[in-house]
Design an enzyme around this catalytic site. Sequence first.
Site, PDB file in Angstrom:
ATOM      1  N   LEU A 131       0.782  -1.238   0.000  1.00 56.24           N
ATOM      2  CA  LEU A 131       0.000   0.000   0.000  1.00 56.24           C
ATOM      3  C   LEU A 131       0.811   1.284   0.000  1.00 56.24           C
ATOM      4  CD1 LEU A 131      -2.775   1.307  -0.075  1.00 56.24           C
ATOM      5  CD2 LEU A 131      -2.757   1.338   2.404  1.00 56.24           C
ATOM      6  N   ASP A 132       1.756   1.421   0.889  1.00 57.33           N
ATOM      7  CA  ASP A 132       2.459   2.700   1.005  1.00 57.33           C
ATOM      8  C   ASP A 132       3.665   2.787   0.084  1.00 57.33           C
ATOM      9  OD1 ASP A 132       0.585   3.313   2.859  1.00 57.33           O
ATOM     10  OD2 ASP A 132       1.861   3.016   4.601  1.00 57.33           O
ATOM     11  N   GLU A 133       3.784   1.859  -0.864  1.00 54.24           N
ATOM     12  CA  GLU A 133       4.957   1.810  -1.715  1.00 54.24           C
ATOM     13  C   GLU A 133       4.646   2.105  -3.177  1.00 54.24           C
ATOM     14  OE1 GLU A 133       8.142   1.322  -0.852  1.00 54.24           O
ATOM     15  OE2 GLU A 133       7.689   1.190   1.282  1.00 54.24           O
TER      16      GLU A 133
ATOM     17  N   ARG B 211      12.731   6.234  -5.831  1.00 54.57           N
ATOM     18  CA  ARG B 211      11.388   6.208  -5.227  1.00 54.57           C
ATOM     19  C   ARG B 211      10.487   7.266  -5.842  1.00 54.57           C
ATOM     20  NH1 ARG B 211       7.365   5.225  -3.808  1.00 54.57           N
ATOM     21  NH2 ARG B 211       6.432   4.642  -1.807  1.00 54.57           N
TER      22      ARG B 211
END
Lengths: 287, 287, 287, 287
Positions: free
Chosen positions: A231-233, B215
């Site tokens: 989810l947070d990636e 990222r």
Amino acid sequence: MAQPDTARLLIACDDQPGIVAAIAGVLAAHEVNIISLDQHSTDAEGGRFFQRTVIHREGLAAHRPSLEADLAAVAERFGMDWSLHDAAKRKRVAIFVSKYDHCLMELLWRAQRGQLDVDVTMVVSNHPDLADAVRTFGVPFVHIPSAPGAEAKAEMERRQLELLQGNVDLVVLARYMQILTDDFIRDVGAPVINIHHSFLPAFIGANPYARAKERGVKLIGATAHYATADLDEGPIIEQDVTRVTHAESAAELQNRGADVERLVLARAVQWHAEDRVIVHGRSTVIL
Amino acid sequence: MAQPDTARLLIACDDQPGIVAAIAGVLAAHEVNIISLDQHSTDAEGGRFFQRTVIHREGLAAHRPSLEADLAAVAERFGMDWSLHDAAKRKRVAIFVSKYDHCLMELLWRAQRGQLDVDVTMVVSNHPDLADAVRTFGVPFVHIPSAPGAEAKAEMERRQLELLQGNVDLVVLARYMQILTDDFIRDVGAPVINIHHSFLPAFIGANPYARAKERGVKLIGATAHYATADLDEGPIIEQDVTRVTHAESAAELQNRGADVERLVLARAVQWHAEDRVIVHGRSTVIL
Amino acid sequence: MAQPDTARLLIACDDQPGIVAAIAGVLAAHEVNIISLDQHSTDAEGGRFFQRTVIHREGLAAHRPSLEADLAAVAERFGMDWSLHDAAKRKRVAIFVSKYDHCLMELLWRAQRGQLDVDVTMVVSNHPDLADAVRTFGVPFVHIPSAPGAEAKAEMERRQLELLQGNVDLVVLARYMQILTDDFIRDVGAPVINIHHSFLPAFIGANPYARAKERGVKLIGATAHYATADLDEGPIIEQDVTRVTHAESAAELQNRGADVERLVLARAVQWHAEDRVIVHGRSTVIL
Amino acid sequence: MAQPDTARLLIACDDQPGIVAAIAGVLAAHEVNIISLDQHSTDAEGGRFFQRTVIHREGLAAHRPSLEADLAAVAERFGMDWSLHDAAKRKRVAIFVSKYDHCLMELLWRAQRGQLDVDVTMVVSNHPDLADAVRTFGVPFVHIPSAPGAEAKAEMERRQLELLQGNVDLVVLARYMQILTDDFIRDVGAPVINIHHSFLPAFIGANPYARAKERGVKLIGATAHYATADLDEGPIIEQDVTRVTHAESAAELQNRGADVERLVLARAVQWHAEDRVIVHGRSTVIL
């Protein structure tokens, strides 16, 4: 913001000579005008090439098949991924919420004011609390309650998927406090944008404001990203921060953060609505 | 910025009624004027209380012993930690560097211009590269090379400690690329401020710019913090960020970040120089 | 930052169909690779069109005449202004200063570190104070004193023009406290970039920091712009601000502003050095 | 945010020794706890002194007369202006609007969510358009139309004053497009906060976005200030900016600016609600 006869052409391919000329040549041959053109190469030598071209032509709809045929030929030659998006056709959006309303209200409000180029076709929530607030905007509110246990979860997602599949072009998680399963994200058939209440990758996971307070950070942030299995990636679309001090409590940090969240999410959804966001690995290119 | 007859009184104690009146009463009895007064309570009910008071009195130096005696009595009554810092006495600072010069130059330059209220008494480096640049400012440069192995490390730190102990009030790690041992931090006898090239707690550890690029973050940050045994976990003094895009390479992010680093570090050192920073657990209060 | 075989093609013309295709076609025919392409139309319908294309080709220098001939033919057809800039040829810059050194030092320092793609070929000042600081960087310092009276002014500018004409590609006024005459700006034969110590158009004229303090503004800014006959009215290249409070004196605002000035000026000069800035009426397009 | 037994003590006087001790002594004698204390001196030597003290005491209401008597005695001695504000008593606010709704909605929304410590008791508009939007929040909407001519204007203001006098503690002009007369501002009996759609003092007057576009500024701002007879010259409470580029049209700048306006206005109103803003000449002190 009505844009008849206007479309957005997205292409992605390995970088190589002649791409711009080939595409521009097809467009010129079809008497298509270039309104704007943005591109990005991931590397001066080799690498991946991305281009977003906003095009305009009187009677574009009727002409589109023959244009697409020629674009397909060029795409074949260069090994391009490509898509052509009608600018007049607004994306249909479902917003998922729980009880926090600030991100939801910001999106509904902007859509109503004509500052967000999407059609919010439904709001889905695991709580009934925000039904009235949503319906005031003339938007359907669907309450699909959550319940403990894997079976209840599966049932909830089944009902959500029934609602969504084929009906929406985008799902926005506007502080939706439930974890989506990988199956849901794979099956929903539309991209999912999430707002995370921290400057990722700092404070991945729960209670970021309390942890930010405890850690004494001097800036509070928010991150809008595509939801993926992890989810947070997922690829980050937009981030922003605001300055805070030791004098603010964790509750005040949460309020300060809420203001950042709603602006960051609104920008991310608007950029997605304008076909500006291209996913590249774990990151995004905003054209 | 010369401030004769001026001092900064710092106090910290458990919050309780009457603190401000007691301190202000002592000051008024000694005909000391309050130039500024800042305070913070960690919690409206109970919690910890901090106060920084800038005071002024003609002939303060001669009068100081009797003032300190009365302050000590109040401190005893309220269980205060307290200290009184002569504003005219600039802190002696040692700067540690390796090869990156941007943070070092910013500090030397500001000190020379009178924009940083410290005396830079030495620069210590494990590389000889920056000797000329430093000596141009009239500041001694000491080259203490690093070498592989625990024994060489211990020897290097022994030499550093010999130089520093008793001679400096603050050590600034201005992109010093060596890990300091816990023993060093304990024995050096002065606080140590480090600049970390990311928005902590994101990208703790090595290569933050490459990881930020990978990222796809939209903001690049820097964090100045007190160094503790757990290097990237010390109390944060200051942070800031700058906006970046997909179009910037990891090398460009590094340049962008360098501009943030030097301003963040300069602010943190100046606040420390002005006795504005009070450590509270893992965070700081900036008064 | 060495970029052999690389050039930047700037074009400006009335907006019309086929521009991108025509240029891209010439480039492809000459086996020139497009590294990046940025464009801007002032208006979706009609208006002015600007494009900056970074191109690369092995042996570009030898090939340049034939490429330029074909580009000239296209430019003729579309009524384009155009220019082709060799990326390997750094612009020669003269910096004008008086006594404030912060902007000067920032530029010299960045140039030395390879973060500013220009050759600073001389520093010209009406005061001798900064001679040593400049010569440390291996840059010639020329002191041309100012004196009262129109004749002395004319003589000073005559000496400056002798130094500059033909020798520099850009003049940077890094807090130069003398007014340049219209004649000077017309005759110097190179663009002139000025840093103004306020967020223009607020506080045009003298003493902006004192006036900002008196007015109680909450942000302090700086503006880099091309100098024109009407000094504070030239096209703006870059601006930024920093937050301030009532607690800061006019002198502190000046220090805070100095930090903004040097970063804003450095960005403006770098963008100019990269041929990114196109003047359009009283404003600029940054590509 | 209910704060029973809590009050805010504001004082302003010529700077002189003993002020803090005298006030703190009175508070301690009355067993009043200091929750927070902020002060500002306009000058280290002499000048004006301001202090905001948040105080708490069980049963404050009953005790208030005797506390006020002792405060009055101290105030007399030091020549202080002073006031004591009950934190539990929210200020009654009238919002004036025309057709733009973004600032209005932000205030209503925050008030509803408990993020703005005021009671919005009425919305007054010279247009009927926003009646439904306002009444959804349970707030009365009063339509007082404007008409050409001085007599109509006087009549409009007479009706507005009838509504407001004695009924409100603050008037907020949330993009109200009518000029208020000096008489109105003098007679309304409450402070008036205005939001100006530019970074004052840049672009004073009409059409700031169009003029900002024409001037090519790189930042768009907003300013909240107290309204005075000279509308755009009142004391500034808060300002902020957002970065823009040449690619944004005047209409887009307006949308970008609207987001800044509503946050800036909300912060200014909240600070005023918390008795944090003290007017000092043409500027403000925010404690």
